[in-house]
Structures are given as structure tokens and as C-alpha cells.
Write an enzyme that holds these catalytic residues in place. Structure first.
Site, PDB file in Angstrom:
ATOM      1  N   CYS A 111       3.234  12.845  -7.505  1.00  0.00           N
ATOM      2  CA  CYS A 111       2.343  13.703  -8.277  1.00  0.00           C
ATOM      3  C   CYS A 111       1.414  12.809  -9.082  1.00  0.00           C
ATOM      4  CB  CYS A 111       3.147  14.611  -9.209  1.00  0.00           C
ATOM      5  SG  CYS A 111       2.114  15.561 -10.363  1.00  0.00           S
ATOM      6  N   HIS A 154       0.822  -1.218   0.000  1.00  0.00           N
ATOM      7  CA  HIS A 154       0.000   0.000   0.000  1.00  0.00           C
ATOM      8  C   HIS A 154       0.855   1.267   0.000  1.00  0.00           C
ATOM      9  CE1 HIS A 154      -3.742  -2.287   1.696  1.00  0.00           C
ATOM     10  NE2 HIS A 154      -3.550  -2.493   0.409  1.00  0.00           N
ATOM     11  N   CYS A 181       2.318  13.709 -13.155  1.00  0.00           N
ATOM     12  CA  CYS A 181       3.592  13.383 -13.831  1.00  0.00           C
ATOM     13  C   CYS A 181       4.397  12.319 -13.093  1.00  0.00           C
ATOM     14  CB  CYS A 181       4.431  14.643 -14.021  1.00  0.00           C
ATOM     15  SG  CYS A 181       5.194  15.288 -12.513  1.00  0.00           S
TER      16      CYS A 181
END
Length: 245
Positions: free
Chosen positions: A120, A112, A123
Site C-alpha cells: 500500500c 527492484h 500505510c
């Protein structure tokens, strides 16, 4: 228990409660006491609502994992590894306590993700969490990606987000190539992590469950231990090591 030669371990939030990190679904769990907190780890809510993101950054800043110390359960699994019996340690936890206890990072599969990195969503830039929290402390309540300006989140798997394919494949391989599959401190209700038990059973492994509450896989286990993890796990690990001698 017959002599084990390869043990794969799956750990959940229950192994870290003795370190001061609350679980999610237990009687004192984060979501049991505050169901609204689940929105902070739901991808759709996180992306759609700037207020959810602001609250999420504060929750990351204040997360007990920053100061938590490993407990007897984490240390017992280090002993299992040092005895040469650990195939892999698959963890649903994002707190890094297995590595802090001394588990070799290469043996730990963080299915996890981890709290200590930021990604991000646009990107895929990875940034240390501490750097982003420094921006929060400086007054940015929802810091955008420094490269593309996109939304950033912890490098953890949210509800509605798929697991990283390479990480899932490593976990599946570990489940399918062990003789004993040991599930510790997990409700075994969150998939695909919980399904690793079935993969191990299908491959012929014995299943051992150590958890305070009943799980859906209890009927299929060779052994179910409902005692406190900090007491039960060191005893169980010693039995596994002694059996292998």
C-alpha cells in the site's frame, strides 16, 4: 582469469528471456514493441490514473512469471553459489526465478522488488499478490488497501520511486566487497543498479559483462561476452569454479 574468491552478480531482464519472460529494451522488448506500456510502471501515471491501475492489475495477473521455469543461466549461478564463490546475487528482476532455481534467498538482493507481493502506498501494508489478484478475479478492478483504503501496487520499484534504502545499501556493500563483479543480461542504463559496476571497479574488482547488446560499461570491463546467456554463463561459471580450485 585469476582465482576469484568473492563474486557479486548483477542480473537483468536478459537472463530470464530464455524462460519466456520478455526483456524491456531489447529488439523484442516490451517497451520497444509498445512504448505506452511504460506508463504501467511509472509511479506518477499509476497514482493519477485509475485506468492505468486497472490495466496494471490485469498485466500482473497475466505476467509470464507465474508459470516460468528457471533456465540454464539461473542454474549456473546456483552452481557458483554452491561452489562457495558467490558474495551476493543482486537482481533487477522481479520474477523470483533465482530463488526457484535454488539460489538461497538470503543471497538474493531484489533491488527492484518482487512481483509476488503487494504494498500500500499510504500505510505500507504488505500483502501476497495472489490474495489481491483473487479480489481482481472476484470483480474488484482496482483493489484498495484492506487496512487504510489507499492505493495498492506491486511491491516493485516503479519509475519515479526510490529504491528501499536498506536494499540499496546491501547491494552497494556487495559491489564494494567482491573481487569479480559479474553483470548478466542487463543494459546497464538504469540507475542506481547500473552504478554498482562503478562501485565495484572503484573498490578494485574486475568487471565481467555478459549481455547481447553493448553497454556503457563495456570499455571498463576485463571481459565482455556478447554470446547467448544460456550458453555463455554456464561456461563462464565453470571457468570461475575451476580457477578457484
Amino acid at each position: 582469469m585469476n582465482e576469484p574468491s568473492a563474486v557479486t552478480v548483477l542480473t537483468g531482464a536478459g537472463i530470464s528471456t530464455d524462460s519466456g519472460i520478455p526483456d524491456f529494451r531489447g529488439p523484442q522488448g516490451v517497451w520497444t514493441k509498445n512504448p505506452a506500456a511504460q506508463a504501467l510502471v511509472t509511479l506518477e501515471s499509476y497514482l493519477a490514473d485509475p485506468d492505468v491501475r486497472r490495466r496494471s492489475w490485469l498485466a500482473r495477473r497475466d505476467h509470464p512469471a507465474w508459470n516460468a521455469e528457471p533456465n540454464a543461466g539461473h542454474r549456473a549461478l546456483v552452481e557458483l553459489e554452491r561452489a562457495g564463490l558467490l558474495r551476493a546475487l543482486v537482481t533487477q528482476n522481479v520474477d523470483g526465478l533465482h530463488q526457484r532455481a535454488g539460489s538461497v534467498p538470503e543471497k538474493v538482493i531484489e533491488i527492484h522488488g518482487t512481483l509476488f507481493r503487494v504494498e500500500c502506498v499510504s500505510c505500507d501494508l504488505i500483502t501476497p499478490m495472489r490474495e489481491v489478484l483473487d479480489r481482481v478475479a472476484a470483480g474488484e478492478d482496482d483493489p484498495p488497501c484492506p487496512r487504510c483504503g489507499g492505493v495498492q501496487k506491486a511491491n516493485t520499484i516503479s519509475f519515479g520511486q526510490s529504491l528501499k534504502p536498506d536494499v540499496l545499501e546491501a547491494a552497494l556493500d556487495a559491489a564494494r566487497s567482491c573481487e569479480v563483479f559479474l553483470a548478466v543480461g542487463t543494459s546497464l542504463t538504469v540507475h542506481p543498479a547500473a552504478s554498482l559496476c562503478g562501485e565495484a571497479l572503484d573498490a578494485g574488482a574486475r568487471l565481467v559483462i555478459v549481455n547481447a547488446q553493448p553497454t556503457p560499461y563495456d570499455p571498463f570491463a576485463d571481459q565482455v561476452i556478447n554470446e547467448p546467456i544460456g550458453e555463455a554463463l554456464p561456461t563462464l561459471v565453470k571457468e570461475l569454479i575451476d580457477a578457484a580450485r
